[in-house]
Design a protein around this motif. Structure first.
Motif, PDB file in Angstrom:
ATOM      1  N   GLU A   1       0.839  -1.212   0.000  1.00  0.00           N
ATOM      2  CA  GLU A   1       0.000   0.000   0.000  1.00  0.00           C
ATOM      3  C   GLU A   1       0.874   1.262   0.000  1.00  0.00           C
ATOM      4  O   GLU A   1       0.596   2.225  -0.720  1.00  0.00           O
ATOM      5  N   ALA A   2       1.935   1.264   0.798  1.00  0.00           N
ATOM      6  CA  ALA A   2       2.832   2.420   0.864  1.00  0.00           C
ATOM      7  C   ALA A   2       3.541   2.626  -0.476  1.00  0.00           C
ATOM      8  O   ALA A   2       3.719   3.759  -0.932  1.00  0.00           O
ATOM      9  N   THR A   3       3.940   1.518  -1.113  1.00  0.00           N
ATOM     10  CA  THR A   3       4.599   1.602  -2.423  1.00  0.00           C
ATOM     11  C   THR A   3       3.638   2.174  -3.461  1.00  0.00           C
ATOM     12  O   THR A   3       4.015   3.037  -4.264  1.00  0.00           O
ATOM     13  N   LEU A   4       2.392   1.715  -3.460  1.00  0.00           N
ATOM     14  CA  LEU A   4       1.389   2.221  -4.391  1.00  0.00           C
ATOM     15  C   LEU A   4       1.175   3.717  -4.182  1.00  0.00           C
ATOM     16  O   LEU A   4       1.134   4.493  -5.150  1.00  0.00           O
ATOM     17  N   GLN A   5       1.067   4.124  -2.924  1.00  0.00           N
ATOM     18  CA  GLN A   5       0.872   5.544  -2.601  1.00  0.00           C
ATOM     19  C   GLN A   5       2.067   6.376  -3.075  1.00  0.00           C
ATOM     20  O   GLN A   5       1.910   7.441  -3.662  1.00  0.00           O
ATOM     21  N   THR A   6       3.271   5.884  -2.827  1.00  0.00           N
ATOM     22  CA  THR A   6       4.486   6.627  -3.167  1.00  0.00           C
ATOM     23  C   THR A   6       4.672   6.735  -4.673  1.00  0.00           C
ATOM     24  O   THR A   6       4.980   7.811  -5.201  1.00  0.00           O
TER      25      THR A   6
ATOM     26  N   SER B   1      16.017  -2.091  -3.152  1.00  0.00           N
ATOM     27  CA  SER B   1      14.614  -2.513  -3.034  1.00  0.00           C
ATOM     28  C   SER B   1      13.787  -1.859  -4.124  1.00  0.00           C
ATOM     29  O   SER B   1      13.984  -0.681  -4.448  1.00  0.00           O
ATOM     30  N   ASN B   2      12.840  -2.626  -4.696  1.00  0.00           N
ATOM     31  CA  ASN B   2      11.915  -2.035  -5.656  1.00  0.00           C
ATOM     32  C   ASN B   2      10.668  -1.470  -4.978  1.00  0.00           C
ATOM     33  O   ASN B   2       9.781  -0.943  -5.627  1.00  0.00           O
ATOM     34  N   LYS B   3      10.612  -1.586  -3.659  1.00  0.00           N
ATOM     35  CA  LYS B   3       9.516  -0.956  -2.917  1.00  0.00           C
ATOM     36  C   LYS B   3       9.898   0.498  -2.652  1.00  0.00           C
ATOM     37  O   LYS B   3      11.012   0.781  -2.217  1.00  0.00           O
ATOM     38  N   ARG B   4       8.976   1.407  -2.934  1.00  0.00           N
ATOM     39  CA  ARG B   4       9.276   2.827  -2.794  1.00  0.00           C
ATOM     40  C   ARG B   4       8.465   3.416  -1.658  1.00  0.00           C
ATOM     41  O   ARG B   4       7.239   3.276  -1.626  1.00  0.00           O
ATOM     42  N   PHE B   5       9.145   4.059  -0.724  1.00  0.00           N
ATOM     43  CA  PHE B   5       8.462   4.597   0.454  1.00  0.00           C
ATOM     44  C   PHE B   5       8.629   6.113   0.592  1.00  0.00           C
ATOM     45  O   PHE B   5       8.125   6.710   1.524  1.00  0.00           O
ATOM     46  N   TYR B   6       9.386   6.731  -0.312  1.00  0.00           N
ATOM     47  CA  TYR B   6       9.516   8.192  -0.282  1.00  0.00           C
ATOM     48  C   TYR B   6       9.540   8.696  -1.720  1.00  0.00           C
ATOM     49  O   TYR B   6       9.971   7.985  -2.629  1.00  0.00           O
ATOM     50  N   SER B   7       9.050   9.909  -1.931  1.00  0.00           N
ATOM     51  CA  SER B   7       8.929  10.453  -3.281  1.00  0.00           C
ATOM     52  C   SER B   7       9.789  11.700  -3.438  1.00  0.00           C
ATOM     53  O   SER B   7       9.462  12.756  -2.909  1.00  0.00           O
ATOM     54  N   MET B   8      10.887  11.553  -4.175  1.00  0.00           N
ATOM     55  CA  MET B   8      11.743  12.708  -4.469  1.00  0.00           C
ATOM     56  C   MET B   8      10.991  13.724  -5.325  1.00  0.00           C
ATOM     57  O   MET B   8      11.104  14.933  -5.121  1.00  0.00           O
TER      58      MET B   8
END
Length: 367
Positions: free
Chosen positions: A47-52, A230-237
Motif C-alpha cells: 500500500e505504501a509503495t502504491l501511494q508513493t 529494493s523495488n519498494k518505494r516509500f519516499y517520493s523525491m
C-alpha cells in the motif's frame, strides 16, 4: 559559457568535507525508514509503495505543468503491480506511458541502462509522437540544427529567459555514450550521489525534444532504488521537488552556468532528499490509518461500491460526500446509493455530518 562547454567536461568535482556529513545523514534516515517499513508486513508495504509511486508519477508531471488524473495513475500502477484494489478505472494512454516508464525504472532498478531503454521510456511518454501540438523525434535523439539550438526557456514569447543551452545535436551520441558508460560502471561512489549526478548530467545533455526532466527524475529514482536495494518505494523525491520547484530550477540554472565543482547542486539534492524522506511520516500515517480502518470486522462483508467509496474517503475525498455524488461515481440509482450509505452507517463505518444544508453529507466514523 555552460558547463558542457568547459574543457574538462564531464569531470565533476565536489567538496567531500561538505558532502560526507549530509550523505551520512540521508543514509541514516533511509536506513531507519526501510527498517520501519520491514516491520509493517507485506500488505502495508504494498500500500505504501502504491501511494508513493502514485505521488511520484503525479508530481513529476506537475513539475512540467501537466496535471494527470490521480485515480487513473493509481489504477494503472495497481494493475501493473498485480494489486487487488477496489475501484480500478481505465487510464488514458499518456497516463499509462508515464506509469510504464516509472515502473520500469524502479522495479527493474538493477537492469543495465541502454540507449534502447531510454528510447523506450521516451516513446512511452509520447505515444502519439507529439508534444502538445508539436511533432517530435521519438525513438531517437533530437536533431535540431545549430541555428536552432536546444534552449531551456521560460516566460512569454518574445521575452523568454534562456536558462541554459544544451549541447548541439551532433554531439549527442558521444555525450550519451559517455553518460551510459559512467552510469553502468561498477559503483565507485555512493549510489545516492550517483543519483544526484545522473540527474544533473542527463538534464545538461537534454538529448530529447521533450520529456528530459521527467526522464532525469526517473533515472534518479532508479538509482535511489539501487541505493535502497529494493523495488519498494516509500519516499517520493518528485513530490519534494514539486514543493520546491522554483529552487529546483534556480539551482539547475546556476549549476549550468557555473563550474564543474557541483558541491552546491549535491548539497541541494541531498537536503531535498532528506526532506522527502522526512515527509514520508504523513504518507505512512495515511497508510496506517487505512489499514486500521480496513481491519475492522464491519468492513469484511461490504460490497465493491462501498469499498470504492470508503477508499476515496480514506484517500481524502474532495468536497462533501452526498448521496448524489455516491450514485454518480458508482453508477447506480439514487435509491441504491442511499441504501449503500445507510448500511455503512448501521455498520458504524460512516456518520452523518453535523453541518447543515440542503443535502446531508457523510464522513468516516473513526474508532
Amino acid at each position: 559559457m555552460y558547463i558542457h562547454q568547459l574543457r574538462n567536461w564531464p569531470q565533476f568535482q565536489w567538496d567531500n568535507d561538505v558532502i560526507t556529513s549530509l550523505l551520512a545523514e540521508v543514509r541514516h534516515r533511509q536506513g531507519r525508514l526501510l527498517g520501519r517499513m520491514e516491520g509493517l508486513g507485506f500488505h502495508l508495504q504494498e500500500e505504501a509503495t502504491l501511494q508513493t509511486l502514485t505521488l511520484d508519477v503525479l508530481k513529476s508531471s506537475e513539475i512540467e505543468g501537466e496535471v494527470l488524473n490521480p485515480d487513473q495513475v493509481r489504477s494503472s500502477i495497481a494493475r501493473r503491480l498485480g494489486m487487488d484494489i477496489a475501484g480500478l478505472v481505465p487510464a488514458d494512454r499518456n497516463v499509462e506511458g508515464v506509469v510504464e516508464m516509472m515502473l520500469d525504472a524502479t522495479q527493474r532498478y538493477s537492469a543495465t541502462l541502454t540507449q534502447d531503454r531510454l528510447f523506450g521510456w521516451h516513446a512511452a511518454l509520447f505515444p502519439t509522437g507529439h508534444s502538445g501540438i508539436h511533432k517530435i523525434v521519438v525513438g531517437g535523439w533530437r536533431n535540431n540544427v545549430k541555428e536552432d539550438p536546444m534552449q531551456v526557456v521560460s516566460g512569454p514569447m518574445g521575452r523568454e529567459t534562456v536558462h541554459f543551452q544544451a549541447p548541439d545535436s551532433d554531439r549527442l551520441q558521444h555525450e550519451i555514450n559517455a553518460f551510459l558508460k559512467w552510469l553502468n560502471s561498477p559503483e565507485k561512489i555512493d549510489p545516492v550521489l550517483k543519483a544526484a549526478i545522473a540527474h544533473l548530467w542527463f538534464v545538461t545533455i537534454h538529448p530529447f525534444d521533450d520529456g528530459n526532466g521527467r526522464i532525469a527524475r526517473a533515472l534518479a529514482d532508479m538509482l535511489l532504488a539501487r541505493a535502497d536495494e529494493s523495488n519498494k518505494r516509500f519516499y517520493s523525491m518528485s513530490m519534494q521537488i514539486r514543493a520546491e520547484r522554483k529552487t529546483y530550477y534556480d539551482i539547475l540554472e546556476e549549476t549550468q552556468k557555473g563550474t564543474l565543482n557541483i558541491t552546491e547542486w549535491l548539497q541541494w539534492f541531498l537536503a531535498c532528499l532528506n526532506r522527502a524522506i522526512a515527509a514520508t511520516d504523513n504518507t505512512l500515517a495515511a497508510v496506517m490509518r487505512k489499514a486500521k480502518f480496513r481491519e475492522r470486522p464491519a468492513t469484511q462483508t461490504i460490497n465493491d461500491r462501498q469499498k470504492l467509496m470508503l477508499n476515496k474517503l480514506l484517500d481524502g475525498f474532495e468536497g462533501k460526500l452526498i448521496s448524489s455524488k455516491w450514485a454518480k461515481i458508482t453508477k447506480v440509482s439514487q435509491d441504491t446509493a442511499v441504501r449503500d450509505i445507510q448500511d455503512l452507517i448501521e455498520r458504524g463505518l460512516l456518520i452523518r455530518e453535523d453541518a447543515g444544508g440542503r443535502s446531508t453529507s457523510y464522513i468516516l466514523k473513526e474508532e
